[in-house]
Design a protein around this motif. Structure first.
Motif, PDB file in Angstrom:
ATOM      1  N   ALA A 192      70.598  13.953  74.641  1.00 16.78           N
ATOM      2  CA  ALA A 192      70.192  14.723  73.456  1.00 16.78           C
ATOM      3  C   ALA A 192      70.733  16.137  73.602  1.00 16.78           C
ATOM      4  CB  ALA A 192      68.679  14.749  73.324  1.00 16.78           C
ATOM      5  N   ILE A 193      71.426  16.627  72.563  1.00 17.98           N
ATOM      6  CA  ILE A 193      72.023  17.955  72.596  1.00 17.98           C
ATOM      7  C   ILE A 193      71.505  18.750  71.410  1.00 17.98           C
ATOM      8  CG2 ILE A 193      74.173  19.266  72.573  1.00 17.98           C
ATOM      9  CD1 ILE A 193      75.540  16.788  73.754  1.00 17.98           C
ATOM     10  N   GLU A 194      70.827  19.823  71.696  1.00 20.47           N
ATOM     11  CA  GLU A 194      70.202  20.631  70.652  1.00 20.47           C
ATOM     12  C   GLU A 194      71.184  21.657  70.083  1.00 20.47           C
ATOM     13  OE1 GLU A 194      66.824  22.464  72.392  1.00 20.47           O
ATOM     14  OE2 GLU A 194      65.881  20.569  73.012  1.00 20.47           O
ATOM     15  N   GLY A 195      70.901  22.067  68.844  1.00 16.21           N
ATOM     16  CA  GLY A 195      71.580  23.219  68.268  1.00 16.21           C
ATOM     17  C   GLY A 195      72.965  22.994  67.718  1.00 16.21           C
ATOM     18  N   MET A 196      73.316  21.745  67.363  1.00 15.60           N
ATOM     19  CA  MET A 196      74.638  21.485  66.819  1.00 15.60           C
ATOM     20  C   MET A 196      74.656  21.660  65.314  1.00 15.60           C
ATOM     21  SD  MET A 196      76.179  18.358  69.111  1.00 15.60           S
ATOM     22  CE  MET A 196      77.846  18.780  68.559  1.00 15.60           C
ATOM     23  N   THR A 197      75.844  21.891  64.779  1.00 14.84           N
ATOM     24  CA  THR A 197      76.035  21.949  63.339  1.00 14.84           C
ATOM     25  C   THR A 197      76.506  20.589  62.840  1.00 14.84           C
ATOM     26  OG1 THR A 197      76.570  24.305  63.376  1.00 14.84           O
ATOM     27  CG2 THR A 197      77.330  23.043  61.472  1.00 14.84           C
ATOM     28  N   LEU A 198      75.899  20.120  61.757  1.00 15.91           N
ATOM     29  CA  LEU A 198      76.296  18.853  61.133  1.00 15.91           C
ATOM     30  C   LEU A 198      76.823  19.143  59.736  1.00 15.91           C
ATOM     31  CD1 LEU A 198      74.428  15.477  61.284  1.00 15.91           C
ATOM     32  CD2 LEU A 198      75.278  16.341  59.104  1.00 15.91           C
ATOM     33  N   ALA A 199      78.068  18.782  59.483  1.00 14.86           N
ATOM     34  CA  ALA A 199      78.665  18.980  58.167  1.00 14.86           C
ATOM     35  C   ALA A 199      78.666  17.651  57.431  1.00 14.86           C
ATOM     36  CB  ALA A 199      80.077  19.520  58.287  1.00 14.86           C
ATOM     37  N   GLY A 200      77.960  17.588  56.299  1.00 16.56           N
ATOM     38  CA  GLY A 200      77.873  16.366  55.504  1.00 16.56           C
ATOM     39  C   GLY A 200      78.078  16.646  54.045  1.00 16.56           C
ATOM     40  N   LEU A 201      77.093  16.268  53.241  1.00 16.32           N
ATOM     41  CA  LEU A 201      77.196  16.490  51.790  1.00 16.32           C
ATOM     42  C   LEU A 201      77.203  17.974  51.454  1.00 16.32           C
ATOM     43  CD1 LEU A 201      74.701  13.755  50.591  1.00 16.32           C
ATOM     44  CD2 LEU A 201      77.170  13.748  50.278  1.00 16.32           C
TER      45      LEU A 201
END
Length: 448
Positions: free
Chosen positions: A439-448
């Protein structure tokens, strides 16, 4: 594979080659034979598509004239004297390399252990075909699976014969057996693909072909009708162990002494500093009995030992061959790998050691996040650590895996990711790089 290959004759020829190089004017030399035998079968929709077999004994001679070095390669049957003379002539015409050298004599293995890497089990082409067909049949039997990308089975062996001019002569062989299948679920523009595979040193240790096929089919079906999710910051991303192994591979690349010497690693200034959370460790051990990437000595005749590359979160070692070590003012730690005439440092049995929490509890603790089962693209900059990869997997809601997700991108910096990871306890050490669910916290997820 069926028969153990006697390497005595190859050791004799390699020794003669080294002696001839010295007589031709080399100050030092080593000769290596990289051995390979393989047989594989691939099938699709119940029919054999390809059956392949190969054998090779590739000779390489490396000679040193002062600080000048040259290497030549040849197939069996070459003229030993002519090859040695050619290599020395090339070295005399080469520019000096201040870091080219054989490993120090006092670092060479005087003896080395039997790591039980060779399985003499006879595996016929018919047996490989039956396993590939069984795996595909099991995948197609899963409800929702509509097609197959194919299945395969393989058996092979590989090894090393090494002789140096300053006292080392040795060889080892290791076998490898594999099974794999790729299944397609859904129809039309909504088709999804997934796979499963296994690879072991000993044939009897392979997972059953039916199990491999069933899991590939179930994974493909679970990915049907994926959704996109909104763009968000500070998302906790959970890496499935298949993905986590690749992630640990990025760490291995960053602590490779050759990359550090070239200043192409984002961790080049981090020796002795914290790169993971306190309590976390990364080990590398070339001497594990039946280990996937075990070797009794490295490509320069040096015996390695188990190293805590990272201990309690602190970086302790680089992976070093002789040349990389010399460039960094250090000594080799037995991680040199022969790639024909060249020697580069690499990991052996590398493991990000597990934590104390189960996979299910780790996911429950996330609450809301993203569980990654596949990554797309090569968006990793090993100089800066910038990380951006296309991803698919499953959304985590209320601590459980829910719907399938695709066409999103996850991004961060590897330095930040290393410091933000939490490992589960579900490590599988059968692969050369081993890692549990992460588990890796603090990531950016680019989606809609």
């Amino acid at each position: 594979m069926s028969d153990t290959i006697d390497s005595a004759d190859l050791e004799k020829r390699a020794s003669e080659l080294v002696d001839l190089a010295r007589k031709a004017g080399a100050d030092a030399a080593d000769a290596v034979v990289v051995r390979g035998r393989s047989r594989s079968v691939s099938v699709r929709l119940g029919k054999v598509e390809a059956t392949e077999a190969s054998e090779s004994d590739d000779f390489s001679l490396r000679v040193f004239v002062g600080r000048r070095v040259a290497s030549v390669s040849a197939n069996p049957g070459f003229d030993l004297k002519l090859l040695a003379e050619r290599a020395v002539a090339m070295a005399k015409a080469s520019p000096e390399d201040p870091f080219a050298a054989l490993a120090d004599a006092d670092r060479l293995a005087k003896s080395y252990p039997d790591l039980d890497l060779f399985d003499a089990t006879a595996v016929s082409t018919e047996t490989l075909t039956e396993a590939a067909l069984a795996a595909e049949e099991a995948a197609l039997a899963v409800s929702g699976v509509t097609n197959s990308s194919g299945a395969g089975a393989s058996a092979g062996m590989g090894g090393l014969v090494l002789v140096t001019s300053h006292g080392f002569s040795g060889s080892y062989m290791a076998t490898r057996f594999g099974r794999s299948v790729s299944a397609i679920a859904g129809e039309g523009t909504k088709m999804e693909r997934d796979y499963d595979y296994d690879s072991r040193l000993f044939f009897a240790d392979l997972r059953d072909a039916d199990e491999i096929g069933r899991l590939a089919g179930e994974r493909a079906v679970a990915r049907i009708n994926p959704r996109q999710v909104p763009t968000a910051k500070n998302v906790t991303v959970v890496f499935d162990p298949r993905i986590a192994r690749g992630f640990v591979g990025h760490l291995a690349g960053a602590i490779n002494g050759a990359a550090v010497a070239r200043k192409t690693s984002f961790l080049r200034d981090m020796m002795g500093k914290q790169i993971l959370k306190s309590g976390l460790s990364v080990t590398d051990d070339p001497l594990i009995v039946r280990g996937s990437s075990s070797r009794p000595f490295d490509g320069e005749g040096v015996s390695g030992e188990k190293l805590a590359m990272v201990e309690d979160g602190v970086l302790n070692h680089w992976f070093l061959s002789t040349s990389a070590a010399l460039e960094l003012g250090l000594q080799t730690n037995g991680r040199g790998v022969r790639g024909g005439p060249t020697v580069n440092p690499s990991s052996t049995n590398l493991a990000l050691e597990p934590g104390s929490i189960s996979r299910d509890d780790l996911i429950r603790g996330v609450g809301t996040g993203f569980y990654v089962t596949e990554l797309i693209g090569q968006g990793v900059n090993m100089v800066t650590g910038e990380y951006s990869r296309g991803a698919s997997g499953f959304w985590i809601e209320n601590g459980e895996l829910t719907f399938a997700v695709s066409e999103v991108t996850i991004a961060s910096n590897l330095k930040d990711m290393f410091m933000a990871l939490t490992p589960a306890d579900d490590i599988d050490r059968k692969f050369g790089v081993a890692a549990p669910t992460l588990a890796i916290e603090g990531m950016t997820l680019a989606g809609l």
